[in-house]
Motif scaffolding. Structure first.
Motif, PDB file in Angstrom:
ATOM      1  N   THR A 140      85.848  25.454  68.629  1.00  0.00           N
ATOM      2  CA  THR A 140      84.554  24.213  68.367  1.00  0.00           C
ATOM      3  C   THR A 140      83.745  24.572  67.165  1.00  0.00           C
ATOM      4  N   HIS A 141      83.668  23.684  66.190  1.00  0.00           N
ATOM      5  CA  HIS A 141      82.298  23.455  65.430  1.00  0.00           C
ATOM      6  C   HIS A 141      81.105  23.198  66.020  1.00  0.00           C
ATOM      7  N   PRO A 142      80.093  23.974  65.943  1.00  0.00           N
ATOM      8  CA  PRO A 142      78.604  23.748  66.316  1.00  0.00           C
ATOM      9  C   PRO A 142      78.260  22.243  65.893  1.00  0.00           C
ATOM     10  N   ALA A 143      77.083  21.781  66.651  1.00  0.00           N
ATOM     11  CA  ALA A 143      77.840  20.378  66.777  1.00  0.00           C
ATOM     12  C   ALA A 143      75.950  20.564  65.484  1.00  0.00           C
ATOM     13  N   GLY A 144      75.470  19.467  64.792  1.00  0.00           N
ATOM     14  CA  GLY A 144      74.539  19.760  63.792  1.00  0.00           C
ATOM     15  C   GLY A 144      72.923  19.114  64.196  1.00  0.00           C
ATOM     16  N   PRO A 145      72.283  19.639  63.889  1.00  0.00           N
ATOM     17  CA  PRO A 145      71.778  20.082  62.634  1.00  0.00           C
ATOM     18  C   PRO A 145      71.767  21.828  62.802  1.00  0.00           C
ATOM     19  N   GLN A 146      72.211  21.976  61.312  1.00  0.00           N
ATOM     20  CA  GLN A 146      73.076  23.144  60.672  1.00  0.00           C
ATOM     21  C   GLN A 146      71.539  24.576  61.224  1.00  0.00           C
ATOM     22  N   PRO A 147      71.518  25.783  61.451  1.00  0.00           N
ATOM     23  CA  PRO A 147      70.176  26.199  60.973  1.00  0.00           C
ATOM     24  C   PRO A 147      69.962  26.121  59.297  1.00  0.00           C
ATOM     25  N   LEU A 148      69.137  26.276  59.009  1.00  0.00           N
ATOM     26  CA  LEU A 148      69.046  26.687  57.580  1.00  0.00           C
ATOM     27  C   LEU A 148      69.582  27.326  56.487  1.00  0.00           C
ATOM     28  N   SER A 149      70.054  28.251  57.811  1.00  0.00           N
ATOM     29  CA  SER A 149      70.804  29.369  56.551  1.00  0.00           C
ATOM     30  C   SER A 149      72.237  29.210  56.960  1.00  0.00           C
ATOM     31  N   GLY A 150      72.674  28.017  57.885  1.00  0.00           N
ATOM     32  CA  GLY A 150      74.023  27.815  57.754  1.00  0.00           C
ATOM     33  C   GLY A 150      74.516  28.783  58.568  1.00  0.00           C
ATOM     34  N   ILE A 151      75.748  28.298  59.059  1.00  0.00           N
ATOM     35  CA  ILE A 151      76.917  29.074  59.926  1.00  0.00           C
ATOM     36  C   ILE A 151      77.538  30.318  58.663  1.00  0.00           C
ATOM     37  N   GLY A 152      77.374  31.636  59.238  1.00  0.00           N
ATOM     38  CA  GLY A 152      78.197  32.823  58.897  1.00  0.00           C
ATOM     39  C   GLY A 152      79.141  32.747  59.094  1.00  0.00           C
ATOM     40  N   GLY A 153      79.825  32.512  60.685  1.00  0.00           N
ATOM     41  CA  GLY A 153      80.372  33.150  61.338  1.00  0.00           C
ATOM     42  C   GLY A 153      80.747  32.922  62.716  1.00  0.00           C
ATOM     43  N   TYR A 154      81.907  33.106  63.641  1.00  0.00           N
ATOM     44  CA  TYR A 154      82.122  33.037  64.626  1.00  0.00           C
ATOM     45  C   TYR A 154      81.818  34.456  65.933  1.00  0.00           C
ATOM     46  N   ALA A 155      81.697  34.658  66.212  1.00  0.00           N
ATOM     47  CA  ALA A 155      81.458  35.907  68.102  1.00  0.00           C
ATOM     48  C   ALA A 155      82.524  35.834  68.387  1.00  0.00           C
ATOM     49  N   VAL A 156      83.201  36.505  69.553  1.00  0.00           N
ATOM     50  CA  VAL A 156      83.985  35.960  70.717  1.00  0.00           C
ATOM     51  C   VAL A 156      83.942  36.891  71.156  1.00  0.00           C
ATOM     52  N   ALA A 157      84.254  36.936  73.211  1.00  0.00           N
ATOM     53  CA  ALA A 157      84.570  38.155  74.114  1.00  0.00           C
ATOM     54  C   ALA A 157      85.296  38.044  74.075  1.00  0.00           C
TER      55      ALA A 157
END
Length: 329
Positions: A140-157
């Protein structure tokens, strides 16, 4: 317009004092940083007596007034910006032996420690079997507002525990990102998973490497074993009439119950290599009529798509079916 000789002298003196060369930010001027403290370095192109720096805010306001370093400095180790995400500007000037201060070199300081909102993996809604892999895992996508630097990607374990976090420190460097390239690149290829239930822990990571505070954890069920199938009604020796056979299948993981959201389970009997007689669920019946020696193959497919029909699924070869011999005279 008359320009005084004093003004011309001051202007020429300032121009004679060189700028700092190669002013750079540790970690990269174009990169976003998760901490308030920045380190600057530069080269002095000629002997100087001192260096001066100041910090400007995102709108150009002066946050740290001009600070003089009374030596030929080539670095500022700790320049701290306010605890508000933003793009700040550092200015560095050089001062010669006569006290003349030259023009400034500038560098951008990009600070963002905001945490993205939580995300989670989308559950398949069904058991995954051998033919499911490699599996495209959507997030899923993170709900806004987004950080000023945007979303760089996702990490999974992925592990066997119901809770966990891919980046326990709260920071995810580039090497730990499983999906990178922005908020829209949200699919991770999972090459394989062990039998049973695994939990996928996922976070969004900002452009400065800050992870979601809480990881979304999603259970994924994997069954890669063939269903167990038996054939009832096989006579011992010869029979003098038609033989009624029933194949029954069982599976202790994904099961054999039809009607679910994924692959539909089935049980099949194939006589002498002909078209299989198939029924949904865990049993099927067929009758051998013609005289002679007949080879009867029987197999099943469970709700995860595992089958021992001798074919292949998604490039994965299936085991051959079990067989029995029926003799009619």
């Amino acid at each position: 317009m008359v320009v005084s000789s004093v003004a011309l002298f001051l202007a020429s003196s300032a121009a004679a004092t060189p700028r700092p060369q190669g002013l750079s930010v540790a970690g990269g001027e174009e990169s976003w940083h998760p901490t308030q403290s920045f380190a600057l370095s530069w080269t002095n192109p000629s002997p100087v007596a001192a260096a001066r720096y100041r910090l400007l805010g995102p709108s150009g306001e002066v946050l740290i007034g001009e600070t003089r370093l009374p030596w030929a400095a080539t670095a500022v180790e700790h320049l701290t910006v306010p605890p508000r995400p933003g793009v700040y500007t550092a200015e560095v000037r050089l001062e010669d032996e006569a006290g003349t201060v030259g023009e400034a070199s500038t560098a951008k300081l990009r600070f963002d420690d905001a945490q993205p909102a939580s995300v989670e993996a989308l559950a398949p809604g069904e058991w995954l079997g051998r033919s499911s892999f490699p599996y495209a895992l959507r997030l899923t996508h993170p709900a806004g507002p987004q950080p000023l630097s945007g979303i760089g990607g996702y990490a999974v374990a992925i592990d066997k525990f119901p809770s966990g976090h891919p980046c326990p420190s709260g920071r995810c460097g580039g090497a730990t990102l499983d999906a990178r390239g922005g908020i829209a690149l949200d699919t991770i290829e999972v090459p394989a998973l062990p039998e049973g239930t695994s939990f996928v822990h996922a976070v969004a990571v900002s452009g400065s490497g800050v992870a979601s505070a809480t990881a979304g954890s999603t259970a994924i069920h994997v069954d890669e074993a063939n269903p167990q199938t038996i054939l009832e009604g096989v006579p011992y020796g010869w029979r003098n009439g038609p033989v009624r056979l029933t194949a029954r299948a069982s599976d202790s993981a994904s099961g054999m119950t039809p009607g679910g959201p994924g692959v539909q389970p089935l049980t099949a009997i194939r006589i002498d290599g002909g078209a299989p007689i198939v029924a949904p669920g865990d049993s099927v019946t067929a009758t051998v009529i013609d005289p002679g020696v007949h080879t009867v193959a029987y197999y099943a497919r469970d709700a995860a798509g595992n089958a021992n029909d001798g074919g292949s699924s998604n490039g994965h070869p299936n085991d051959p079916p079990a067989t029995a011999v029926v003799k009619i005279d």
